[in-house]
Write a protein that holds these residues in place. Structure first.
Motif, PDB file in Angstrom:
ATOM      1  N   PRO A   1       0.953  -1.192  -0.071  1.00  9.84           N
ATOM      2  CA  PRO A   1       0.075   0.021   0.062  1.00  9.84           C
ATOM      3  C   PRO A   1       0.915   1.319   0.108  1.00  9.84           C
ATOM      4  CG  PRO A   1      -0.966  -1.600   1.515  1.00  9.84           C
ATOM      5  CD  PRO A   1       0.306  -2.268   1.051  1.00  9.84           C
ATOM      6  N   GLY A   2       0.412   2.324  -0.937  1.00 12.01           N
ATOM      7  CA  GLY A   2       1.260   3.449  -1.070  1.00 12.01           C
ATOM      8  C   GLY A   2       2.484   3.172  -2.165  1.00 12.01           C
ATOM      9  N   HIS A   3       2.615   1.976  -2.602  1.00  9.29           N
ATOM     10  CA  HIS A   3       3.723   1.869  -3.466  1.00  9.29           C
ATOM     11  C   HIS A   3       3.137   1.010  -4.728  1.00  9.29           C
ATOM     12  CE1 HIS A   3       6.825   3.071  -0.897  1.00  9.29           C
ATOM     13  NE2 HIS A   3       6.154   2.279   0.046  1.00  9.29           N
ATOM     14  N   GLU A   4       1.929   0.857  -4.777  1.00  6.57           N
ATOM     15  CA  GLU A   4       1.129   0.322  -5.984  1.00  6.57           C
ATOM     16  C   GLU A   4       1.606   0.647  -7.340  1.00  6.57           C
ATOM     17  OE1 GLU A   4      -1.617   0.304  -2.524  1.00  6.57           O
ATOM     18  OE2 GLU A   4      -0.579   1.798  -3.699  1.00  6.57           O
ATOM     19  N   ARG A   5       1.726   2.134  -7.489  1.00  5.80           N
ATOM     20  CA  ARG A   5       2.376   2.270  -8.971  1.00  5.80           C
ATOM     21  C   ARG A   5       3.771   1.932  -9.260  1.00  5.80           C
ATOM     22  NH1 ARG A   5       0.190   5.730 -12.851  1.00  5.80           N
ATOM     23  NH2 ARG A   5      -1.864   5.922 -11.603  1.00  5.80           N
TER      24      ARG A   5
ATOM     25  N   VAL B   1      -3.776   0.227 -11.148  1.00  8.40           N
ATOM     26  CA  VAL B   1      -3.347   1.055  -9.702  1.00  8.40           C
ATOM     27  C   VAL B   1      -4.690   1.344  -8.819  1.00  8.40           C
ATOM     28  CG1 VAL B   1      -2.274   3.048  -8.602  1.00  8.40           C
ATOM     29  CG2 VAL B   1      -1.080   1.712 -10.508  1.00  8.40           C
ATOM     30  N   ARG B   2      -5.612   1.944  -9.438  1.00 12.61           N
ATOM     31  CA  ARG B   2      -6.797   2.053  -8.476  1.00 12.61           C
ATOM     32  C   ARG B   2      -7.481   0.840  -8.027  1.00 12.61           C
ATOM     33  NH1 ARG B   2     -11.883   1.186  -8.740  1.00 12.61           N
ATOM     34  NH2 ARG B   2     -11.870  -0.025 -10.833  1.00 12.61           N
TER      35      ARG B   2
ATOM     36  N   TYR C   1      -5.967  -2.086  -7.341  1.00  7.97           N
ATOM     37  CA  TYR C   1      -4.993  -2.517  -6.388  1.00  7.97           C
ATOM     38  C   TYR C   1      -4.932  -1.599  -5.109  1.00  7.97           C
ATOM     39  CZ  TYR C   1      -4.262  -6.806  -9.165  1.00  7.97           C
ATOM     40  OH  TYR C   1      -4.421  -7.832  -9.632  1.00  7.97           O
ATOM     41  N   ALA C   2      -5.047  -0.421  -5.170  1.00  6.05           N
ATOM     42  CA  ALA C   2      -5.057   0.283  -4.105  1.00  6.05           C
ATOM     43  C   ALA C   2      -6.340   0.446  -3.194  1.00  6.05           C
ATOM     44  CB  ALA C   2      -4.703   1.926  -4.341  1.00  6.05           C
ATOM     45  N   ARG C   3      -7.396  -0.269  -3.530  1.00  2.40           N
ATOM     46  CA  ARG C   3      -8.479  -0.143  -2.712  1.00  2.40           C
ATOM     47  C   ARG C   3      -8.180  -1.067  -1.220  1.00  2.40           C
ATOM     48  NH1 ARG C   3     -13.291  -3.799  -4.512  1.00  2.40           N
ATOM     49  NH2 ARG C   3     -11.469  -5.195  -4.861  1.00  2.40           N
TER      50      ARG C   3
ATOM     51  N   TRP D   1      -5.311  -6.849  -1.502  1.00  3.63           N
ATOM     52  CA  TRP D   1      -4.470  -7.704  -1.819  1.00  3.63           C
ATOM     53  C   TRP D   1      -4.936  -9.347  -1.196  1.00  3.63           C
ATOM     54  CZ3 TRP D   1      -0.636  -7.009  -5.113  1.00  3.63           C
ATOM     55  CH2 TRP D   1      -0.434  -5.992  -5.477  1.00  3.63           C
TER      56      TRP D   1
END
Length: 259
Positions: free
Chosen positions: A129-133, A160-161, A163-165, A169
């Motif tokens: 989280p916070g590093h998805e991009r 990214v959107r 996987y950042a929910r 994961w």
């Protein structure tokens, strides 16, 4: 069914081509994309049952099933345990536990670190989280994509959107953890319930003939193998027209013989 690091969006260019002649359903697997990701069970067994209930709910069975990458195990389990739901099976750049997947996790022999990382309980949810991009745009897609321009900024934004929910994961961890803890279960299922319908395997330049080799061992009937030159691992995104042509030729023969 999509692989990792994908969602249904991976088929955005393939769907319109297939939809010229077929009704197409592209889903987010449990815990992926915009599907639910509550504190519940994840993995191939429940994902295969999700597929069964989906086919039953929409009344579209039996279906031509396509799975790629990590969803291969879910697709195999679905086809093996609910053969009445499936009229053909297509595996794209995929393999199964006990039939080659473990080699992809063997970092001492050219395997990738991400397999164990994603399957380790709680690790991806703690560190990504916070590093998805960074993970997707700077490492995963450049490594897997063999076609320049196939994955654009808007595509990366969408992946990214999703996987950042929050809790994004859980689905990934469930599938990868299940494969690494399979302990012979998939082999046993393949011996007792091999895929009974025609099988198509499609591969690019990613992993040699691992898909074909895998599914020739778990299919009771005909296997058609196709290798698409000049593409990487993400065939549905890199060469949708070519992949669609291969799929439609394969499914067309089945449809005509069953009509």
């Amino acid at each position: 069914m999509h692989g990792w690091p994908e969602t249904w969006w991976a088929f955005r260019k393939l769907i319109p081509v297939l939809a010229r002649t077929h009704r197409v359903f592209a889903l987010d697997l449990r815990g992926f994309g915009d599907s639910g990701n509550a504190d519940t069970e994840y993995g191939e067994t429940v994902a295969a049952e999700d597929l069964h209930h989906l086919v039953e709910h929409i009344g579209a069975g039996p279906v031509h099933l396509l799975c790629q990458d990590i969803s291969g195990g879910t697709g195999f389990r679905f086809a093996a345990t609910h053969p009445e739901d499936v009229i053909s099976f297509t595996g794209v750049e995929t393999t199964l536990a006990g039939f080659g997947f473990e080699a992809l996790a063997d970092v001492n022999n050219h395997g990738s670190w991400h397999v164990g990382f994603l399957g380790a309980p709680g690790i991806a949810a703690m560190l990504v989280p916070g590093h998805e991009r960074e993970l997707l745009a700077d490492w995963a897609f450049p490594l897997m994509n063999g076609t320049e321009g196939a994955i654009g900024e808007s595509d990366i934004d969408e992946f990214v959107r999703s996987y950042a929910r929050p809790n994004a994961w859980r689905g990934t961890e469930g599938l990868y953890r299940g494969v690494l803890a399979d302990n012979g279960a998939t082999k046993a299922l393949a011996e007792s319930h091999p895929i009974a319908v025609p099988v198509l395997t499609v591969e690019g330049a990613g992993h040699g003939t691992i898909t074909e080799t895998t599914f020739r061992q778990v299919a009771a009937g005909e296997v058609t193998a196709v290798h698409i030159e000049g593409v990487g691992h993400l065939i549905a995104q890199e060469a949708p027209e070519t992949l669609a042509a291969v799929i439609l030729e394969f499914t067309g023969g089945i449809d005509s013989s069953s009509s």
